[in-house]
Scaffold this motif. Structure first.
Motif, PDB file in Angstrom:
ATOM      1  N   LYS A 189       7.992  -5.073  -4.876  1.00 13.50           N
ATOM      2  CA  LYS A 189       6.993  -4.653  -3.736  1.00 13.50           C
ATOM      3  C   LYS A 189       7.552  -4.830  -2.734  1.00 13.50           C
ATOM      4  O   LYS A 189       8.815  -5.594  -2.405  1.00 13.50           O
ATOM      5  CB  LYS A 189       6.120  -5.890  -4.124  1.00 13.50           C
ATOM      6  CG  LYS A 189       5.244  -5.056  -5.386  1.00 13.50           C
ATOM      7  CD  LYS A 189       4.223  -4.076  -4.747  1.00 13.50           C
ATOM      8  CE  LYS A 189       3.699  -4.171  -6.123  1.00 13.50           C
ATOM      9  NZ  LYS A 189       2.968  -2.594  -6.085  1.00 13.50           N
TER      10      LYS A 189
ATOM     11  N   SER B 183       0.099  -4.126 -10.695  1.00 16.80           N
ATOM     12  CA  SER B 183      -0.686  -3.349 -11.487  1.00 16.80           C
ATOM     13  C   SER B 183      -1.479  -1.897 -10.371  1.00 16.80           C
ATOM     14  O   SER B 183      -1.816  -1.164 -11.009  1.00 16.80           O
ATOM     15  CB  SER B 183      -2.345  -4.228 -12.125  1.00 16.80           C
ATOM     16  OG  SER B 183      -2.941  -4.004 -10.916  1.00 16.80           O
ATOM     17  N   SER B 184      -0.871  -1.721  -9.521  1.00 22.98           N
ATOM     18  CA  SER B 184      -1.234  -1.057  -8.487  1.00 22.98           C
ATOM     19  C   SER B 184       0.498  -0.140  -7.951  1.00 22.98           C
ATOM     20  O   SER B 184       1.261  -1.544  -6.901  1.00 22.98           O
ATOM     21  CB  SER B 184      -2.181  -1.783  -6.904  1.00 22.98           C
ATOM     22  OG  SER B 184      -2.405  -0.400  -6.295  1.00 22.98           O
TER      23      SER B 184
ATOM     24  N   VAL C 112      -6.391  -3.713  -4.918  1.00 20.12           N
ATOM     25  CA  VAL C 112      -6.653  -3.049  -6.516  1.00 20.12           C
ATOM     26  C   VAL C 112      -7.884  -1.969  -6.579  1.00 20.12           C
ATOM     27  O   VAL C 112      -7.974  -0.884  -6.411  1.00 20.12           O
ATOM     28  CB  VAL C 112      -6.150  -3.428  -7.390  1.00 20.12           C
ATOM     29  CG1 VAL C 112      -5.777  -3.019  -8.706  1.00 20.12           C
ATOM     30  CG2 VAL C 112      -4.681  -4.533  -6.971  1.00 20.12           C
ATOM     31  N   GLU C 113      -8.778  -2.713  -6.898  1.00 16.56           N
ATOM     32  CA  GLU C 113      -9.657  -2.414  -7.781  1.00 16.56           C
ATOM     33  C   GLU C 113     -10.476  -1.502  -6.284  1.00 16.56           C
ATOM     34  O   GLU C 113     -10.769  -0.059  -6.778  1.00 16.56           O
ATOM     35  CB  GLU C 113     -11.406  -2.758  -7.878  1.00 16.56           C
ATOM     36  CG  GLU C 113     -10.685  -3.875  -9.032  1.00 16.56           C
ATOM     37  CD  GLU C 113      -9.652  -5.380  -8.250  1.00 16.56           C
ATOM     38  OE1 GLU C 113      -9.432  -5.430  -7.221  1.00 16.56           O
ATOM     39  OE2 GLU C 113      -9.093  -5.771  -9.669  1.00 16.56           O
TER      40      GLU C 113
ATOM     41  N   PRO D  55      -9.610   0.065  -2.410  1.00 18.11           N
ATOM     42  CA  PRO D  55      -8.079   0.454  -2.524  1.00 18.11           C
ATOM     43  C   PRO D  55      -8.540  -0.145  -0.972  1.00 18.11           C
ATOM     44  O   PRO D  55      -9.741   0.320  -0.049  1.00 18.11           O
ATOM     45  CB  PRO D  55      -8.264   1.685  -1.793  1.00 18.11           C
ATOM     46  CG  PRO D  55      -8.406   2.228  -3.300  1.00 18.11           C
ATOM     47  CD  PRO D  55      -9.724   1.774  -3.393  1.00 18.11           C
TER      48      PRO D  55
ATOM     49  N   LEU E  21      -2.304  -4.584  -0.499  1.00 16.12           N
ATOM     50  CA  LEU E  21      -2.738  -5.510  -1.335  1.00 16.12           C
ATOM     51  C   LEU E  21      -2.932  -6.337  -0.743  1.00 16.12           C
ATOM     52  O   LEU E  21      -2.189  -7.340   0.296  1.00 16.12           O
ATOM     53  CB  LEU E  21      -2.781  -6.119  -2.952  1.00 16.12           C
ATOM     54  CG  LEU E  21      -1.853  -4.492  -3.222  1.00 16.12           C
ATOM     55  CD1 LEU E  21      -0.858  -4.717  -5.114  1.00 16.12           C
ATOM     56  CD2 LEU E  21      -3.276  -3.735  -4.351  1.00 16.12           C
TER      57      LEU E  21
ATOM     58  N   TRP F 176      -1.639  -8.729 -11.103  1.00 15.37           N
ATOM     59  CA  TRP F 176      -2.525  -8.007 -10.535  1.00 15.37           C
ATOM     60  C   TRP F 176      -2.058  -7.608  -9.957  1.00 15.37           C
ATOM     61  O   TRP F 176      -2.091  -6.386  -9.672  1.00 15.37           O
ATOM     62  CB  TRP F 176      -3.538  -9.321 -10.381  1.00 15.37           C
ATOM     63  CG  TRP F 176      -4.129  -8.612  -8.479  1.00 15.37           C
ATOM     64  CD1 TRP F 176      -5.846  -8.110  -9.414  1.00 15.37           C
ATOM     65  CD2 TRP F 176      -4.115  -8.308  -7.440  1.00 15.37           C
ATOM     66  NE1 TRP F 176      -6.231  -7.684  -8.080  1.00 15.37           N
ATOM     67  CE2 TRP F 176      -5.409  -7.487  -6.474  1.00 15.37           C
ATOM     68  CE3 TRP F 176      -3.098  -9.301  -6.354  1.00 15.37           C
ATOM     69  CZ2 TRP F 176      -5.741  -7.639  -5.999  1.00 15.37           C
ATOM     70  CZ3 TRP F 176      -3.342  -8.514  -5.273  1.00 15.37           C
ATOM     71  CH2 TRP F 176      -5.000  -7.539  -5.076  1.00 15.37           C
ATOM     72  N   GLY F 177      -1.138  -7.598  -8.697  1.00 12.14           N
ATOM     73  CA  GLY F 177      -0.092  -7.159  -7.411  1.00 12.14           C
ATOM     74  C   GLY F 177       0.236  -5.852  -8.477  1.00 12.14           C
ATOM     75  O   GLY F 177       0.991  -4.664  -7.605  1.00 12.14           O
TER      76      GLY F 177
END
Length: 248
Positions: free
Chosen positions: A122, A90-91, A28-29, A31, A45, A87-88
């Motif tokens: 996803k 968020s991308s 995420v942060e 790639p 991810l 978290w997942g």
């Protein structure tokens, strides 16, 4: 320290309280992409779970299980299913790879995680050593299994690393690819024996190596023999691109 039994058999009734033992999450942060197998090169991810039921000498993620070298209090944390979903999602990256360690040790707690990731659009790939059969709740549209049975040449006894019933369950799911790490042509002969005995297909071969130079050299050793068997070949793209940096 939490035992594997408590992970598998602990309460799973309230998603808000469900947790997994996680080594790291990345993509995420900073790639990255899937570096191996059928989705090699796809943006991805990664949720890397901690703990493994094997102790392979050539494992490149020993920080998920080898407490003679690593401190589990520093190398793993509990993260809730809700936190991992947040978290997942968020991308915008579609592919979520759940790896380890051996992720299916914790699979009862993975069912709600996978359901929520799929509901968010996803798709999910599991990286597994193939010793634990998948739960029926995970054999669903949007989920694939990259099954990597470990040969004796990988530094593990095959009596422990090869579980016929589990391998055959993956084959029967029709949602699995079988990705073998190999370093010699003799390894390919052993892979052929296993593929024939347990009806494993499709077969992917990945050259052993933790540097670009090692991967290139092993690729050249194996390439002709893999092509002659009409199997699929994959590199380790993350090693070539990022020098096997952790979190890439």
């Amino acid at each position: 320290m939490t035992t594997l039994e408590s992970i598998v058999n602990g309460p799973t009734t309230d998603d808000a309280e469900l947790w997994l033992i996680v080594a790291e999450c990345f993509g995420v942060e900073v790639p990255t992409f899937q570096g191996e197998g059928p989705s090699c090169g796809h943006p991805a991810l990664f949720i890397r779970l901690s703990r493994c039921n094997l102790t392979c000498a050539k494992c490149d993620t020993k920080y998920t299980w080898d407490w003679s070298q690593f401190d589990p209090r520093k190398e793993s944390t509990r993260r809730s299913v809700a936190d991992l979903v947040s978290w997942g999602t968020s991308s915008p990256v579609e592919l979520v790879v759940i790896t380890g360690g051996e992720p299916l040790i914790q699979q009862p707690r993975l069912v709600p995680l996978v359901r929520k990731l799929l509901a968010a659009g996803k798709r999910v790939e599991f990286e597994t050593n193939g010793t634990i059969a998948p739960l029926p709740e995970l054999i669903v549209e949007g989920v694939r299994f990259n099954v990597s049975p470990k040969l004796a040449s990988f530094g593990v006894k095959e009596a422990k690393s090869l579980v016929p019933a589990a391998l055959e369950a993956f084959a029967a799911s029709e949602r699995a690819a079988f990705k073998f790490v190999a370093s010699t042509v003799a390894d390919l002969d052993r892979i052929a024996e296993l593929a024939d005995a347990h009806r494993l297909a499709p077969v992917w071969v990945m050259p052993e190596g933790t540097t670009a130079e090692e991967i290139t050299a092993t690729t050249r050793v194996l390439a002709d023999a893999v092509a002659a068997r009409h199997w699929r070949f994959t590199t380790r793209l993350h090693v070539i691109a990022f020098a096997d940096a952790r979190g890439r």
